[in-house]
Scaffold this motif. Sequence first.
Motif, PDB file in Angstrom:
ATOM      1  N   UNK A 180      -7.531  -1.383 -11.212  1.00  0.00           N
ATOM      2  CA  UNK A 180      -7.430  -2.708 -11.127  1.00  0.00           C
ATOM      3  C   UNK A 180      -5.869  -3.120 -10.624  1.00  0.00           C
ATOM      4  N   UNK A 181      -4.855  -2.623 -11.304  1.00  0.00           N
ATOM      5  CA  UNK A 181      -3.536  -2.928 -10.954  1.00  0.00           C
ATOM      6  C   UNK A 181      -3.303  -2.383  -9.645  1.00  0.00           C
ATOM      7  N   UNK A 182      -3.647  -1.093  -9.314  1.00  0.00           N
ATOM      8  CA  UNK A 182      -3.618  -0.400  -7.774  1.00  0.00           C
ATOM      9  C   UNK A 182      -4.344  -1.231  -6.810  1.00  0.00           C
ATOM     10  N   UNK A 183      -5.314  -2.168  -7.082  1.00  0.00           N
ATOM     11  CA  UNK A 183      -6.283  -2.603  -6.217  1.00  0.00           C
ATOM     12  C   UNK A 183      -5.199  -4.060  -5.758  1.00  0.00           C
ATOM     13  N   UNK A 184      -4.757  -4.740  -6.899  1.00  0.00           N
ATOM     14  CA  UNK A 184      -4.001  -5.923  -6.616  1.00  0.00           C
ATOM     15  C   UNK A 184      -2.824  -5.747  -6.026  1.00  0.00           C
ATOM     16  N   UNK A 185      -2.180  -4.585  -6.210  1.00  0.00           N
ATOM     17  CA  UNK A 185      -0.712  -4.232  -5.590  1.00  0.00           C
ATOM     18  C   UNK A 185      -1.223  -3.942  -4.169  1.00  0.00           C
ATOM     19  N   UNK A 186      -2.159  -3.267  -3.799  1.00  0.00           N
ATOM     20  CA  UNK A 186      -2.604  -2.967  -2.489  1.00  0.00           C
ATOM     21  C   UNK A 186      -2.877  -4.116  -1.714  1.00  0.00           C
ATOM     22  N   UNK A 187      -3.518  -5.099  -2.204  1.00  0.00           N
ATOM     23  CA  UNK A 187      -3.793  -6.499  -1.531  1.00  0.00           C
ATOM     24  C   UNK A 187      -2.255  -7.165  -1.439  1.00  0.00           C
ATOM     25  N   UNK A 188      -1.556  -7.036  -2.322  1.00  0.00           N
ATOM     26  CA  UNK A 188      -0.157  -7.839  -2.333  1.00  0.00           C
ATOM     27  C   UNK A 188       0.696  -7.326  -1.289  1.00  0.00           C
ATOM     28  N   UNK A 189       0.461  -6.056  -0.839  1.00  0.00           N
ATOM     29  CA  UNK A 189       1.202  -5.422   0.233  1.00  0.00           C
ATOM     30  C   UNK A 189       0.926  -5.940   1.697  1.00  0.00           C
ATOM     31  N   UNK A 190      -0.093  -7.069   1.616  1.00  0.00           N
ATOM     32  CA  UNK A 190      -0.217  -7.788   2.814  1.00  0.00           C
ATOM     33  C   UNK A 190       0.670  -8.791   3.279  1.00  0.00           C
ATOM     34  N   UNK A 191       1.609  -9.139   2.153  1.00  0.00           N
ATOM     35  CA  UNK A 191       2.698 -10.121   2.248  1.00  0.00           C
ATOM     36  C   UNK A 191       3.698  -9.462   3.030  1.00  0.00           C
ATOM     37  N   UNK A 192       3.725  -8.257   3.517  1.00  0.00           N
ATOM     38  CA  UNK A 192       5.064  -7.515   4.369  1.00  0.00           C
ATOM     39  C   UNK A 192       4.929  -8.441   5.702  1.00  0.00           C
ATOM     40  N   UNK A 193       6.304  -8.631   5.995  1.00  0.00           N
ATOM     41  CA  UNK A 193       6.377  -9.126   7.427  1.00  0.00           C
ATOM     42  C   UNK A 193       6.000  -7.969   8.626  1.00  0.00           C
ATOM     43  N   UNK A 194       5.909  -8.469   9.574  1.00  0.00           N
ATOM     44  CA  UNK A 194       5.673  -7.393  10.912  1.00  0.00           C
ATOM     45  C   UNK A 194       6.981  -6.343  10.923  1.00  0.00           C
ATOM     46  N   UNK A 195       8.356  -6.930  10.373  1.00  0.00           N
ATOM     47  CA  UNK A 195       9.153  -5.977  10.416  1.00  0.00           C
ATOM     48  C   UNK A 195       9.125  -4.899   9.232  1.00  0.00           C
ATOM     49  N   UNK A 196       8.527  -5.392   8.358  1.00  0.00           N
ATOM     50  CA  UNK A 196       8.487  -4.694   7.200  1.00  0.00           C
ATOM     51  C   UNK A 196       7.127  -3.624   6.969  1.00  0.00           C
ATOM     52  N   UNK A 197       6.114  -4.007   7.777  1.00  0.00           N
ATOM     53  CA  UNK A 197       4.876  -3.340   7.891  1.00  0.00           C
ATOM     54  C   UNK A 197       4.970  -1.983   7.611  1.00  0.00           C
ATOM     55  N   UNK A 198       5.753  -1.297   8.582  1.00  0.00           N
ATOM     56  CA  UNK A 198       5.754   0.259   8.941  1.00  0.00           C
ATOM     57  C   UNK A 198       6.190   0.871   7.548  1.00  0.00           C
ATOM     58  N   UNK A 199       6.951   0.303   6.604  1.00  0.00           N
ATOM     59  CA  UNK A 199       7.557   0.828   5.352  1.00  0.00           C
ATOM     60  C   UNK A 199       6.409   1.169   4.192  1.00  0.00           C
ATOM     61  N   UNK A 200       5.293  -0.014   4.393  1.00  0.00           N
ATOM     62  CA  UNK A 200       4.485   0.060   3.254  1.00  0.00           C
ATOM     63  C   UNK A 200       3.136   0.865   3.917  1.00  0.00           C
TER      64      UNK A 200
END
Length: 328
Positions: A180-200
Amino acid sequence: MSSSVVDDPLIAALRERLRSPDPGVRRVALLDFADLEDEALLPDLAAVLNADPDTELRAEAARALAGWDHATAVDALAAALLDEPPVRESAALALQALKDPACGARLVPLASHADAAVRAAALRALKELRVNAAAEPALSALQHADAAVRREAVGVLGWLKHAQALPLLAAVAADDADAEVRRAATGALGLASPEDAAAVLPALYVALADDEWAVREEAATTLGKLGAGSAAAAEALRQAMGDAYWQVRLRAARSLGKLRDRLALEVLSEALLHPAGNLRKEAAIALGEVGDARALPVLQAAQADPDPEVRKALRIALQRLQGQGAGA
């Protein structure tokens, strides 16, 4: 009711009943106090919450204080997080009803509390308040031994859109021991800006292969938010259309539609034959969004689908393709 209650005989009588040795009498008095909805009476409710000898009455007082963005209520509810489990749970739920970010400052210290349940409850209450000062204890809590604390910390950082947390969230999404922690963190990665997306994106590819389908489902959704322009993201989502769980395929189909991936025509067309109506509906919508005229015969052939929601999605997709003159 007037905020001045000092000389009100009704209030005096209610306060006398709150001192009754009979918990039933005290409970009725407590409910009467709550029904008056007067800010001036919050200290009376807080006193019951923090001092009444009856556990259920204290829990009832916590419920009565829900929705009051007032220091008296917040302080009493925060103190109640150290009470017995029924009271603690009611207080935690009441704190989640807070709407004023100014109240959050009173909860930030509890986000570093030694008791895991208190810490998790404080972080949960802080999440939607978006209090910037909560970022530091939330970052620290990502390493906590208790999964509930880590999960709430992820939520705080996600709602804050705390870009500096992205590398840590990516590591949690890929490696945390709790699904459940992995799932929540996976969703939270959606906050990345277009500039940061490639890193995640690499962390999302790991999550898309997670042992737990709920994590894979979340990864498919987040890739749809961040994968624009990434051939690797589109390829990963096309592979996810073969997942054993139709729920994961549904999210992958939705994301492929958002990415307008024309290479997904085959896998989306195959999904129109799946037994799950929700997946067929999403595949039809995605084919319309992709905008490839080669999907027209496939959509037309599926128009006799037994599910009316699927048929509606098919009609909309066909209208979209035919109306826009989708290219081959």
